[in-house]
Design a protein around this motif. Structure first.
Motif, PDB file in Angstrom:
ATOM      1  N   LYS A  81      29.251  37.120  20.870  1.00 17.01           N
ATOM      2  CA  LYS A  81      29.082  36.224  22.012  1.00 17.01           C
ATOM      3  C   LYS A  81      27.798  36.550  22.770  1.00 17.01           C
ATOM      4  O   LYS A  81      27.017  35.652  23.095  1.00 17.01           O
ATOM      5  CB  LYS A  81      30.294  36.328  22.945  1.00 17.01           C
ATOM      6  N   LEU A  82      27.576  37.817  23.023  1.00 13.77           N
ATOM      7  CA  LEU A  82      26.377  38.235  23.743  1.00 13.77           C
ATOM      8  C   LEU A  82      25.111  37.896  22.954  1.00 13.77           C
ATOM      9  O   LEU A  82      24.146  37.355  23.503  1.00 13.77           O
ATOM     10  CB  LEU A  82      26.435  39.731  24.038  1.00 13.77           C
ATOM     11  N   ALA A  83      25.121  38.191  21.657  1.00 11.76           N
ATOM     12  CA  ALA A  83      23.945  37.916  20.825  1.00 11.76           C
ATOM     13  C   ALA A  83      23.664  36.422  20.730  1.00 11.76           C
ATOM     14  O   ALA A  83      22.508  35.991  20.866  1.00 11.76           O
ATOM     15  CB  ALA A  83      24.147  38.509  19.428  1.00 11.76           C
ATOM     16  N   LEU A  84      24.698  35.619  20.516  1.00  8.18           N
ATOM     17  CA  LEU A  84      24.500  34.169  20.415  1.00  8.18           C
ATOM     18  C   LEU A  84      24.019  33.570  21.729  1.00  8.18           C
ATOM     19  O   LEU A  84      23.165  32.676  21.737  1.00  8.18           O
ATOM     20  CB  LEU A  84      25.786  33.482  19.964  1.00  8.18           C
ATOM     21  N   THR A  85      24.553  34.056  22.830  1.00  5.67           N
ATOM     22  CA  THR A  85      24.104  33.559  24.130  1.00  5.67           C
ATOM     23  C   THR A  85      22.623  33.871  24.335  1.00  5.67           C
ATOM     24  O   THR A  85      21.852  33.013  24.780  1.00  5.67           O
ATOM     25  CB  THR A  85      24.950  34.174  25.266  1.00  5.67           C
ATOM     26  N   ALA A  86      22.224  35.078  23.988  1.00  2.36           N
ATOM     27  CA  ALA A  86      20.810  35.452  24.111  1.00  2.36           C
ATOM     28  C   ALA A  86      19.928  34.589  23.217  1.00  2.36           C
ATOM     29  O   ALA A  86      18.849  34.149  23.628  1.00  2.36           O
ATOM     30  CB  ALA A  86      20.631  36.930  23.771  1.00  2.36           C
ATOM     31  N   ILE A  87      20.394  34.324  22.009  1.00  2.00           N
ATOM     32  CA  ILE A  87      19.631  33.475  21.081  1.00  2.00           C
ATOM     33  C   ILE A  87      19.505  32.061  21.623  1.00  2.00           C
ATOM     34  O   ILE A  87      18.425  31.456  21.578  1.00  2.00           O
ATOM     35  CB  ILE A  87      20.276  33.494  19.676  1.00  2.00           C
ATOM     36  N   PHE A  88      20.604  31.516  22.150  1.00  4.63           N
ATOM     37  CA  PHE A  88      20.553  30.170  22.732  1.00  4.63           C
ATOM     38  C   PHE A  88      19.554  30.106  23.881  1.00  4.63           C
ATOM     39  O   PHE A  88      18.738  29.182  23.955  1.00  4.63           O
ATOM     40  CB  PHE A  88      21.941  29.738  23.237  1.00  4.63           C
ATOM     41  N   PHE A  89      19.622  31.079  24.801  1.00  2.00           N
ATOM     42  CA  PHE A  89      18.699  31.074  25.931  1.00  2.00           C
ATOM     43  C   PHE A  89      17.251  31.264  25.479  1.00  2.00           C
ATOM     44  O   PHE A  89      16.355  30.577  25.965  1.00  2.00           O
ATOM     45  CB  PHE A  89      19.072  32.155  26.948  1.00  2.00           C
ATOM     46  N   ALA A  90      17.023  32.190  24.586  1.00  2.00           N
ATOM     47  CA  ALA A  90      15.660  32.434  24.102  1.00  2.00           C
ATOM     48  C   ALA A  90      15.086  31.189  23.443  1.00  2.00           C
ATOM     49  O   ALA A  90      13.927  30.823  23.680  1.00  2.00           O
ATOM     50  CB  ALA A  90      15.650  33.608  23.132  1.00  2.00           C
ATOM     51  N   THR A  91      15.895  30.534  22.639  1.00  2.00           N
ATOM     52  CA  THR A  91      15.442  29.306  21.969  1.00  2.00           C
ATOM     53  C   THR A  91      15.179  28.192  22.984  1.00  2.00           C
ATOM     54  O   THR A  91      14.159  27.497  22.904  1.00  2.00           O
ATOM     55  CB  THR A  91      16.486  28.839  20.935  1.00  2.00           C
ATOM     56  N   ALA A  92      16.086  28.036  23.922  1.00  2.00           N
ATOM     57  CA  ALA A  92      15.937  26.970  24.913  1.00  2.00           C
ATOM     58  C   ALA A  92      14.678  27.152  25.749  1.00  2.00           C
ATOM     59  O   ALA A  92      13.958  26.184  26.012  1.00  2.00           O
ATOM     60  CB  ALA A  92      17.163  26.920  25.815  1.00  2.00           C
ATOM     61  N   PHE A  93      14.407  28.379  26.145  1.00  2.00           N
ATOM     62  CA  PHE A  93      13.257  28.614  27.010  1.00  2.00           C
ATOM     63  C   PHE A  93      11.943  28.702  26.241  1.00  2.00           C
ATOM     64  O   PHE A  93      10.927  28.189  26.690  1.00  2.00           O
ATOM     65  CB  PHE A  93      13.453  29.881  27.844  1.00  2.00           C
TER      66      PHE A  93
END
Length: 125
Positions: A81-93
């Motif tokens: 969950k933590l890794a996927l959330t970080a990936i989503f945010f990094a990709t979005a920004f």
């Protein structure tokens, strides 16, 4: 009878609540500020998808005989969950240049809707 069934049902209801509240938010943003729609969709997905995977991993095992598997599965789900959330945010920004306030706002709405759904479901039972 699977001991994790109640948890699975509760998790599914929470995810449905997240999806409904996120869709309502997306529709409101689409009408009021269409340029923020992508950021709001990404923000909602940044919580819903990792949390759904976490719920799946959390309720894979149940029972005293599988206590070690329960702890390992919960831990793995939390890490995913933590890794996927970080990936989503990094990709979005970085890749999509999403507006930070709408993205984080949608993330918070999805998170709070899950909390409220759990509170409401607990009151109903």
């Amino acid at each position: 009878m699977n001991l994790a069934n109640n948890g699975k049902k509760l998790a599914k209801k929470g995810i449905v609540a997240q999806c409904i509240s996120s869709l309502v938010l997306i529709l409101i943003v689409l009408i009021i500020k269409p340029e923020y729609t992508v950021a709001v969709v990404l923000g909602a997905l940044s919580f819903i998808i990792p949390h759904s995977i976490f719920a799946y991993w959390s309720f894979r095992y149940a029972g005293a005989t599988k206590s070690k598997l329960v702890v390992q599965s919960f831990s793995k789900g939390l890490k995913l969950k933590l890794a996927l959330t970080a990936i989503f945010f990094a990709t979005a920004f970085s890749q999509l240049n999403a507006a930070p306030v709408p993205l984080l706002g949608a993330y918070v709405v999805a998170m709070v809707s899950q909390w409220l759904a759990m509170y409401r479901l607990r009151q109903m039972s």
